[in-house]
Design a protein around this motif. Structure first.
Motif, PDB file in Angstrom:
ATOM      1  N   UNK A  74       1.177  -1.628  -0.111  1.00 62.97           N
ATOM      2  CA  UNK A  74       0.128   0.132  -0.369  1.00 62.97           C
ATOM      3  C   UNK A  74       1.116   1.271   0.574  1.00 62.97           C
ATOM      4  N   UNK A  75       2.381   0.814   0.985  1.00 64.65           N
ATOM      5  CA  UNK A  75       3.105   2.437   1.047  1.00 64.65           C
ATOM      6  C   UNK A  75       3.425   2.097  -0.353  1.00 64.65           C
ATOM      7  N   UNK A  97      -9.139  -5.633  -3.932  1.00 67.18           N
ATOM      8  CA  UNK A  97      -8.453  -4.121  -5.153  1.00 67.18           C
ATOM      9  C   UNK A  97      -7.783  -4.292  -3.750  1.00 67.18           C
ATOM     10  N   UNK A  98      -5.729  -4.556  -4.240  1.00 73.62           N
ATOM     11  CA  UNK A  98      -5.443  -5.023  -2.942  1.00 73.62           C
ATOM     12  C   UNK A  98      -4.903  -3.927  -2.677  1.00 73.62           C
ATOM     13  N   UNK A  99      -4.453  -2.775  -3.514  1.00 73.97           N
ATOM     14  CA  UNK A  99      -3.848  -1.278  -2.476  1.00 73.97           C
ATOM     15  C   UNK A  99      -4.312  -0.111  -3.985  1.00 73.97           C
ATOM     16  N   UNK A 102      -6.182   6.096  -3.647  1.00 70.55           N
ATOM     17  CA  UNK A 102      -6.506   7.452  -3.438  1.00 70.55           C
ATOM     18  C   UNK A 102      -7.900   6.755  -2.238  1.00 70.55           C
ATOM     19  N   UNK A 103      -8.289   5.857  -2.078  1.00 70.39           N
ATOM     20  CA  UNK A 103      -9.463   5.300  -1.940  1.00 70.39           C
ATOM     21  C   UNK A 103      -8.756   4.252  -0.521  1.00 70.39           C
ATOM     22  N   UNK A 104      -9.198   3.606   0.111  1.00 77.03           N
ATOM     23  CA  UNK A 104      -8.899   3.057   1.657  1.00 77.03           C
ATOM     24  C   UNK A 104      -9.093   1.307   0.075  1.00 77.03           C
ATOM     25  N   UNK A 105      -8.416   0.254   0.569  1.00 78.64           N
ATOM     26  CA  UNK A 105      -8.828  -1.124  -0.678  1.00 78.64           C
ATOM     27  C   UNK A 105      -9.595  -1.877   0.654  1.00 78.64           C
ATOM     28  N   UNK A 134     -16.378   5.439  -7.429  1.00 78.03           N
ATOM     29  CA  UNK A 134     -15.749   5.870  -5.723  1.00 78.03           C
ATOM     30  C   UNK A 134     -15.020   7.203  -6.401  1.00 78.03           C
ATOM     31  N   UNK A 135     -14.632   7.503  -6.658  1.00 82.26           N
ATOM     32  CA  UNK A 135     -13.981   9.238  -6.501  1.00 82.26           C
ATOM     33  C   UNK A 135     -15.186  10.070  -7.803  1.00 82.26           C
TER      34      UNK A 135
END
Length: 600
Positions: A74-75, A97-99, A102-105, A134-135
């Motif tokens: 994620x980082x 979604x693994x990473x 913009x959003x929390x997976x 999502x966005x």
């Protein structure tokens, strides 16, 4: 109308320019947008490949159970997204979604159904433009499958950018296009108006010329501009030629029309034109007089409605239906007087030979027939009047020759009768000759001052003894002074002699005959009034006809020829005067002679 053409030309020109600019702008903007998007897709694909180089080791490490920290993927994605200023999403084959930077997976939906993910797994690269729930923004997505060498795809790495910048660029381009369109329209409006004026000015001039020609100003011409073979120049020359030809033609038609109208107006014969629909289209004055028509009111009406004559309308209808020309004598029933008309009806044919109307020609033969009747009556009366004394003379002469000459008394009586009849015959012949000379104008009337009062006195004195014998009072009455006219004294004396003689013959004993003269303005008046037997009203219109007698037996007994009053009428009219009679049976008669008064 011309300004309307100019407006239409200008507006059409502007619309074409506007459509061309808008079409070109749309094409350019669409092409630029596609170019920008294509470049952006290539950039994003390159960025995705670089990012996959960093993501693959982390995915392999997680797959083999390595020592990478749980949040390291994620980082790393957040760092890559920050460096690229883009959204980076790593999605495994199942769509989880693994990473995502913009959003929390953990809170994101499964992405297995996203078109760019399916396309990447199927084709090795995916790309789409769509609205992201999502966005909440329209995004450009580019996806690449991620796998270590020798291994199957482990995940999909997706790089996305909002399209706000591209859309903003498009808006700026559209603003530029619209601005350019407005400027182009202004320039095109000026140029278009100038062009429209150049095109429509000749048309306006020709339209104006056509209007002037339609109002009769055939001398007007249009000034030719432009090249010799220019279409408007050719049209202008044709219009000028047409105006000249039309002027000549109208002048010719006007002359023909004038001649025709002069002929029709001055024709003694009546002329009526009827069109194919049986409507009256022309009536000349003679026809109006013959048929007692008002030409203006008759025009446009059916001949049946306007003429009110069944026999004439029937013949017109027959000709209009294709029948042959007809000629007939038609009696016109009129409240004032009946008349006889000779009517000829003939068809009017057009260029193709078809009947387009009919012409009716009318001749009033009433007077001719009346004269024929008078002539026949005159011949019959003259023959009868001459035959009576001739028969008497012949009879008594034969009697004398058969032996009456041997009787002196009888022969003397018969000779006296023969003499009287001969004198009567002589008087009749003299009256006929005098009347014929007066009617034909062979008697030359003198023009000298005649005092009618003196002339009347002479005639009264002349008939004094006759009045005494018959027991009738003969009186002269009139104004003091001269009542003078210009004329033939001998002929005017004959007028008074005939009138006084008739008055004495038809006035019984104890009656009165008055002769008077007077001056009335511009006329002199001579009257002979009696208290005799009078004249019936039905005989008054014919009293001045030749041989017309009210009491034929009494007239012959008194020695009259039946020509006296006819001679009176013709002599008075030859002097420019008139004679009239008023009479009532049993009361008497009054004859008035009016002659022009001599004021010199």
């Amino acid at each position: 109308m011309n300004k309307g053409i100019r407006r239409r030309l200008t507006s059409s020109y502007l619309i074409l320019i506007l459509l061309a600019i808008l079409f070109l702008g749309a094409y350019l903007i669409t092409s630029l947008e596609e170019f920008f998007l294509s470049n952006k897709r290539a950039d994003l694909a390159a960025q995705a490949r670089l990012a996959s180089e960093l993501v693959v080791p982390l995915l392999e490490d997680q797959r083999s159970g390595g020592a990478s920290p749980p949040g390291h993927l994620q980082k790393t994605v957040e760092n890559i997204g920050r460096d690229l200023d883009a959204r980076i999403t790593v999605i495994d084959r199942s769509g989880m979604v693994l990473a995502d930077n913009w959003e929390d997976p953990a809170g994101m939906d499964n992405h297995a159904g996203r078109p760019e993910v399916r396309q990447a797994l199927a084709e090795g690269q995916g790309s789409t433009i769509r609205y992201s729930d999502t966005v909440r923004s329209e995004m450009l997505y580019v996806s690449l499958p991620v796998a270590a060498p020798g291994y199957e795809t482990a995940a999909v790495l997706r790089v996305a950018l909002p399209l706000l910048e591209i859309r903003e660029q498009n808006r700026r381009l559209w603003a530029m296009v619209l601005t350019a369109s407005l400027i182009g329209l202004l320039v095109a409006a000026v140029a278009g108006r100038h062009l429209a004026v150049r095109i429509t000015r000749p048309i306006e001039e020709m339209t104006k010329l056509a209007g002037l020609i339609s109002r009769g100003e055939l001398h007007r011409r249009i000034e030719i501009r432009g090249r010799d073979r220019d279409e408007t120049a050719e049209l202008g020359r044709a219009l000028n030629h047409m105006a000249a030809a039309l002027k000549d033609k109208i002048s010719e038609l006007s002359r023909e029309k004038g001649r025709l109208e002069t002929v029709l107006v001055n024709m003694v014969s009546g002329v009526i034109f009827v069109d194919r629909e049986a409507r009256i289209i022309l009536v000349n004055p003679a026809a109006e007089g013959i048929l007692s028509l008002d030409g203006g009111e008759a025009l446009g009406f059916s001949h049946v409605e306007a003429l009110h004559n069944y026999e004439l309308s029937t013949r017109i209808a027959t000709v209009l239906e294709g029948g042959p020309p007809v000629q007939a004598e038609i009696e016109l029933i009129d409240p004032a007087s009946d008349s006889l008309v000779e009517a000829g009806v003939a068809p009017i044919r057009g260029e193709n030979g078809g009947i387009i109307g009919a012409v009716v020609v009318l001749h009033d033969i009433t007077r001719i027939r009346r004269l024929e009747k008078i002539r026949s009556e005159f011949i019959a009366n003259a023959s009868h009047e001459i035959k009576t004394p001739v028969t008497a003379i012949k009879g008594f002469a034969e009697t004398l020759l058969e032996g009456a000459l041997e009787d002196p008394a009888a022969s003397r009586e018969f000779a006296g009768i023969i003499l009287r009849e001969a004198e009567r015959l002589t008087g009749l012949v003299e009256d006929l000759l005098a009347l014929s000379r007066i009617e034909s104008g062979r008697i030359r009337m003198k023009r000298e001052p005649v005092d009618l009062t003196v002339l009347a006195g002479m005639v009264v004195e002349r008939f004094g003894s006759m009045a005494e014998k018959t027991g009738v009072s003969l009186v002269l009455s009139g104004e003091a002074g001269r009542v003078e006219t210009l004329g033939d004294g001998r002929r005017l004396e004959q007028v008074l002699v005939n009138l006084v003689d008739n008055a004495l013959k038809y006035t019984p004993a104890g009656g009165r005959v008055t002769v008077s003269t007077a001056g009335l303005g511009t006329e002199s008046l001579v009257t002979v009034e009696d208290t005799g037997i009078g004249i019936p009203s039905e005989d008054l219109p014919r009293i001045f006809e030749r041989f017309y007698r009210v009491d034929k037996a009494r007239s012959r007994q008194l020695g009259g020829t039946g020509l006296g009053l006819s001679i009176v009428k013709h002599i008075v009219e030859a002097h420019g005067g008139s004679v009239r009679v008023e009479s009532r049976p049993g009361i008497g008669s009054r004859f008035e002679v009016r002659l022009p008064l001599n004021k010199n």
